[in-house]
Design an enzyme around this catalytic site. Structure first.
Site, short mmCIF file in Angstrom:
data_model
loop_
_atom_site.label_atom_id
_atom_site.label_comp_id
_atom_site.label_asym_id
_atom_site.label_seq_id
_atom_site.Cartn_x
_atom_site.Cartn_y
_atom_site.Cartn_z
CG HIS A 90 -0.27 3.28 12.39
ND1 HIS A 90 -1.41 2.51 12.47
CD2 HIS A 90 0.37 2.86 11.26
CE1 HIS A 90 -1.44 1.65 11.46
NE2 HIS A 90 -0.36 1.84 10.72
CD GLU A 131 -2.78 -1.69 5.01
OE1 GLU A 131 -2.54 -2.76 5.57
OE2 GLU A 131 -2.57 -0.59 5.55
CD GLU A 132 -1.88 2.29 7.58
OE1 GLU A 132 -2.52 1.60 8.39
OE2 GLU A 132 -0.64 2.26 7.50
CG HIS A 166 -0.51 0.22 2.52
ND1 HIS A 166 -0.55 1.45 3.13
CD2 HIS A 166 0.01 -0.62 3.45
CE1 HIS A 166 -0.10 1.34 4.38
NE2 HIS A 166 0.25 0.10 4.60
CG ASP A 202 1.92 -2.89 5.25
OD1 ASP A 202 2.40 -1.77 5.39
OD2 ASP A 202 0.77 -3.19 5.64
CG ASP A 210 2.49 0.99 8.10
OD1 ASP A 210 2.16 0.72 6.93
OD2 ASP A 210 1.72 0.82 9.07
ZN LIG Z 1 0.88 -0.57 6.46
#
Ligand SMILES: [Zn+2]
Length: 708
Positions: free
Chosen positions: A527, A406-407, A359, A434, A369
């Protein structure tokens, strides 16, 4: 969004060396699964391996992480164009494919806590801030929020529920701590955050606060950013709280692609609540800076063993001592997202697809990420492009995919899979990356049929630490990880396919064999704003050599699968694992007092599948007989594990061997229909699911037998 904590390892001290310990001649002399004579392929691979470039991968990463690029934002669109341009430069037939999907973006998120006298204890969220981070002050950094959170304004007493696992909620119930009308404070870790919110909503909670305890990814582990890789005091883990274990993708279109022209009337309305895939309650993620005053004030019984985190006071379960007021105003709109798909047409079997993807959207900058995955994949594409320019064509078609959203719930990949379900019956494999690079420790998950394949690929790729990726993988395995199973030759540990990344729609909805590879390390900024270029170059991969390594691994996976004489899918290993799952389920049934449950039919079917797989395996190794029929049989076997009606209560998940656990979310439950019925002490359902299992195993055996 994939984050498997077992891969967040302490660094081992190893002598670093950049020696490329292997020559193409050595590879050529090996026999490689799937090839009658590997010498031609070895030359192609040697040419490929020379192309992915560490410096260029670092440049891609810098460009991709220049701005926050959450799904459906203008900056996300810019990254789509960058990726598309690189795909085209490499000679791929490239398309940017839009979908219109339901996404929330936050308008207001507020948390306040008061003591019983109404004195304010905290007001948040506190802005994410450390000394000297270059990315944190960008106004496009989205305020911390949970994708799929409900909107509302609630006030309630607080109960602390540890990791929010089923056993944690059961513990509270055993102590008669009622969650009706309460706000549940839960620490991140151990399971998927959507499971935490699901279990809280089931028990009548009106809101959830998710926080990152320093025990799990903060100072308890080591120095916090900017002094080290771990989570600083104000950093927040954003993330989706979608009920991913029900179905992934656009909440309004399970099983249906959210194409631009899909009328609103074709979208469902009951996607919110315990029967849909979105919570109806509020969920807000906070830092431990903001959680600490709440936890410190919380009264009630002292927490059970294992619930105490690393904050410097004794934790209590609540309720009492503190009330919180949560405000969440989420702007839900159908927004446009963009997948980028680039194709190199196969010369011999153009209809057969080998797909590689990762993604592109990030919660903020997303250096690890997912941009490390995108940077690596772009260098894979660079290498494939160099081969194409020399006139080479893959035998099967190779497709590279850069997924969006995707998240928020694997949305770009799910909608694409749902749109292309008919072509996907001819898809040979899906290779995911990923969280590609967070450090030097290689790890992989795969369906059992692809485990040997992944091992072989990693034997052909040099490690920046010296030797091959495979050798370093073996050397650096954590001593405390689960024991190696008894499959012959399985000397490195590989995970099963749960969920949390874009392989889910391919494997668990469409029945395509899949792998997921990564290079892990200490990674505490997941994140948060601080998963940025500055963190990455200070902690993960300063010289981008692991990006180069992952580009090579992903590339060899695609090239080998595309060019193989016989598809290197090992169903004998798969059969061995399935037999083990049945034995284990039988033991669990006895432990659960369900010893009358009859496993004989499933065991017999597993034995028939195993003998079919062993016969086929011998022919795969000798590359003998009718290869067209053999490959067709191999290609169709994974899909034979699908049950058209899906798993009980979650029809979108059709794979009978692997699914994300209903109460774990990220990690896989094997033979989920059977095991979850046993967990629920439902003998009738367990018996029915054993029949389903026997049926699909016989179908898989028949699929292989067609090649005889
Ligand atoms: Zn990811």
């Amino acid at each position: 969004m994939k984050l498997d904590r077992s891969r967040v390892l302490a660094l081992l001290v190893l002598t670093a060396s950049c020696a490329f310990a292997m020559s193409a001649g050595q590879v050529a002399s090996q026999s490689v699964f799937g090839f009658s004579d590997f010498s031609e392929q070895a030359k192609i691979e040697e040419k490929f391996l020379a192309v992915p470039d560490a410096t260029l991968a670092g440049q891609h990463l810098k460009i991709l992480t220049a701005e926050p690029h959450m799904a459906a934002t203008p900056e996300d669109r810019k990254t789509a164009e960058y990726v598309a341009q690189k795909f085209r430069t490499a000679g791929l037939d490239t398309e940017i494919i839009p979908y219109r999907v339901l996404l929330n973006q936050p308008k207001t998120v507020r948390v306040e806590a008061f003591d019983p006298n109404g004195i304010l204890l905290m007001r948040g969220p506190t802005p994410e801030h450390v000394e000297n981070d270059s990315g944190q002050d960008n106004p496009r950094v989205v305020m911390p929020f949970n994708g799929s959170s409900g909107s509302g304004d609630v006030t309630g007493e607080v109960v602390y529920a540890n990791y929010g696992r089923l056993e944690d909620f059961n513990q509270l119930a055993a102590q008669h701590i009622d969650l009706q009308g309460k706000v549940v404070l839960i620490r991140y870790g151990s399971n998927f955050r959507g499971v935490k919110v699901y279990l809280a909503e089931q028990r009548g909670a009106v809101g959830v606060l998710l926080y990152s305890d320093p025990q799990d990814d903060g100072y308890f582990k080591g120095d916090a950013y900017p002094n080290g890789p771990w989570r600083p005091e104000t950093a927040v883990q954003r993330g989706s709280v979608q009920f991913l274990f029900k179905y992934s993708g656009d909440p309004e279109t399970p099983g249906v692609p959210s194409t631009m022209d899909l009328p609103d009337s074709a979208r469902i309305r009951d996607h919110v609540g315990l029967n849909g895939n979105q919570p109806s309650i509020i969920s807000i993620p906070i830092s431990y800076h903001d959680a600490a005053p709440i936890l410190r004030a919380l009264k009630g019984p002292a927490v059970p063993q294992g619930w105490q985190g690393a904050l410097p006071f004794s934790y209590h379960q609540g309720p009492g001592g503190v009330r919180v007021h949560l405000v969440s105003d989420q702007d839900y709109q159908r927004r446009i997202i963009w997948d980028v798909v680039g194709t190199a047409k196969g010369s011999a079997y153009p209809d057969e697809l080998v797909i590689a993807g990762n993604h592109r959207d990030a919660w903020v900058y997303g250096a690890v990420d997912p941009s490390s995955g995108t940077a690596a994949m772009l260098e894979t594409v660079h290498g494939v492009g160099a081969l194409l320019k020399q006139g080479w064509r893959p035998k099967r078609t190779i497709v590279f995919c850069s997924w969006d959203a995707e998240e928020e719930g694997l949305i770009g990949s799910t909608e694409w899979v749902e749109q292309h379900s008919s072509e996907l019956t001819k898809t040979v494999a899906y290779f995911n990356v990923d969280v590609a690079v967070a450090g030097p420790d290689f790890g992989a998950s795969a369906v059992p049929s692809l485990k040997e394949f992944v091992r072989e690929v990693t034997r052909a790729v040099p490690s920046p630490l010296g030797g091959t990726v495979y050798q370093q993988w073996r050397l650096r395995q954590p001593a405390n990880s689960k024991p190696v199973s008894q499959v012959p030759g399985e000397d490195v540990r590989m995970g099963d396919m749960g969920s949390g990344s874009d392989f889910t729609p391919f494997l668990q909805h469409a029945g395509v064999p899949a792998t997921d590879v990564s290079s892990g390390g200490p990674y505490g900024v997941y994140h948060s704003t601080f998963d940025d270029y500055q963190w990455f170059t200070a902690n993960a991969d300063p010289h981008f050599v692991y990006l180069q390594e992952m580009a090579r691994v992903l590339g060899l996976e695609a090239l080998r699968m595309a060019d193989a004489d016989v598809l290197p899918l090992d169903y004998a290993a798969y059969a061995h694992e399935i037999s083990g799952y049945i034995t284990e389920a039988k033991r669990r049934a006895i432990d659960a007092g369900m010893s009358s449950l009859d496993f004989a039919q499933a065991e017999a079917a597993a034995a028939r599948f195993s003998s079919a797989a062993k016969r086929i395996r011998a022919r795969e190794v000798s590359v003998s007989g009718d290869l067209v029929k053999l490959n067709e049989a191999l290609r169709n076997t994974e899909a034979a594990f699908l049950w058209p009606n899906g798993l009980p209560n979650r029809p979108w998940y059709r794979h009978t061997i692997f699914a994300p656990g209903e109460t774990t979310g990220y990690s896989a439950v094997d033979i989920p229909g059977v095991n979850e019925a046993i967990d629920a002490h439902n003998s009738e359902l367990a018996a029915a699911q054993l029949t389903v299992l026997a049926t699909v195993l016989d179908r898989a055996a028949q699929t292989l037998n067609v090649a005889d």
